[in-house]
Write an enzyme that holds these catalytic residues in place. Structure first.
Site, PDB file in Angstrom:
ATOM      1  N   GLU A   1       3.660   9.648   6.941  1.00 41.77           N
ATOM      2  CA  GLU A   1       4.557   8.873   6.220  1.00 41.77           C
ATOM      3  C   GLU A   1       5.373   9.937   5.518  1.00 41.77           C
ATOM      4  OE1 GLU A   1       1.659   5.196   4.631  1.00 41.77           O
ATOM      5  OE2 GLU A   1       2.803   6.292   3.038  1.00 41.77           O
TER       6      GLU A   1
ATOM      7  N   THR B   1      -5.518   5.267  -5.847  1.00 40.59           N
ATOM      8  CA  THR B   1      -4.767   4.756  -6.844  1.00 40.59           C
ATOM      9  C   THR B   1      -4.278   3.265  -6.488  1.00 40.59           C
ATOM     10  OG1 THR B   1      -2.624   5.368  -5.659  1.00 40.59           O
ATOM     11  CG2 THR B   1      -3.488   6.786  -7.293  1.00 40.59           C
TER      12      THR B   1
ATOM     13  N   GLU C   1      -7.443   5.097  -1.627  1.00 41.89           N
ATOM     14  CA  GLU C   1      -8.575   5.645  -2.267  1.00 41.89           C
ATOM     15  C   GLU C   1      -8.609   5.868  -3.684  1.00 41.89           C
ATOM     16  OE1 GLU C   1     -12.259   8.713  -1.173  1.00 41.89           O
ATOM     17  OE2 GLU C   1     -10.832   8.386   0.151  1.00 41.89           O
TER      18      GLU C   1
ATOM     19  N   GLY D   1      -3.415  -8.149  11.858  1.00 39.17           N
ATOM     20  CA  GLY D   1      -3.449  -7.983  13.217  1.00 39.17           C
ATOM     21  C   GLY D   1      -2.398  -7.350  13.916  1.00 39.17           C
TER      22      GLY D   1
END
Length: 185
Positions: free
Chosen positions: A91, A28, A26, A57
Site C-alpha cells: 500500500e 490499531t 493488528e 467476497g
C-alpha cells in the site's frame, strides 16, 4: 514541465475518496485508527478503510489499489507492526507513487514509533528478505519497501503525543485544511 500525456492523465484522475487510511489492523484497527476514522467521517471527509469499504467476497488488493488511486490524500499510521505486513508495505509503495504522479497528499502518523526507526529501518521496521509472514520476501521488494519507509519518514508527519483525542483532532484539521487548499487551486 509536464508532458501533454501526463497533463491529460492528471486531468483524468478522479477522486472518490477524500482520505485513504493505511494501517495495520493488528496494532490499531479497534483503537486509534477506529477513533481517527470516526473523527474524519464526522468532519465530512469521505474516508476509506479496508474493513468498511470492501464488499465480502471481493479480492482485497484490487479494491485497495482502486481506493488509493481514487483518494485525494492518505494517512499512513506507522505503528509497531506496520512493516511486518506485506499488504501495508505494498500500500505504501502505491501511496507514494500517487504522491509523485498526482499530487496526492500523504500524512505520516508515527503511532508510538520513532520516525528515525522508520527512516533507518530499525527496531520493528528492520525488514529483510526472510520476512515475518512465514514466506520469503524477494530482495527486490525488500529494497523497494526500505526506500518507501525512508521516503515516508522524510515527509512532514505527526508524532503521537499527549491526548489522543486532541491529536486526532489535529490530524483531521490538517487533512481538512490541506484538501480545502488543494480544491481552491
Amino acid at each position: 514541465m509536464a508532458s501533454n500525456s501526463s497533463s491529460a492523465s492528471l486531468l483524468n484522475h478522479t477522486s472518490c475518496y477524500d482520505v485513504f487510511l493505511s494501517f495495520t489492523g493488528e496494532d490499531t484497527r479497534n483503537s486509534f485508527t477506529d477513533h481517527l476514522y470516526t473523527a474524519l467521517v464526522r468532519a465530512g471527509l469521505f474516508t476509506f478503510r479496508d474493513n468498511d469499504e470492501i464488499d465480502r467476497g471481493q479480492q482485497l488488493m484490487p479494491e485497495i489499489e482502486r481506493a488509493i488511486k481514487e483518494s485525494k490524500a492518505s494517512i499512513v499510521v506507522l505503528s509497531e507492526k506496520y512493516a511486518n505486513s506485506r499488504w501495508c508495505l505494498d500500500e505504501l509503495l502505491l501511496i507514494l507513487e500517487q504522491r509523485r504522479s498526482f499530487n496526492h497528499f500523504v500524512l505520516p502518523v508515527f503511532y508510538h514509533v520513532d520516525p528515525s526507526d522508520v527512516r533507518n529501518q530499525r527496531q520493528s521496521f528492520a525488514i529483510n528478505v526472510e520476512g515475518v509472514e512465514g514466506s520469503k520476501w524477494t530482495e527486490y521488494n525488500v529494497n523497494r519497501w526500505k526506500e518507501a519507509l525512508t521516503e515516508v519518514a522524510d515527509l512532514t508527519g505527526m508524532v503521537v503525543s499527549g491526548s489522543e483525542t486532541d491529536f486526532i483532532a489535529e490530524i483531521v484539521g490538517t487533512i481538512d485544511s490541506k484538501l480545502n487548499s488543494k480544491s481552491v487551486k
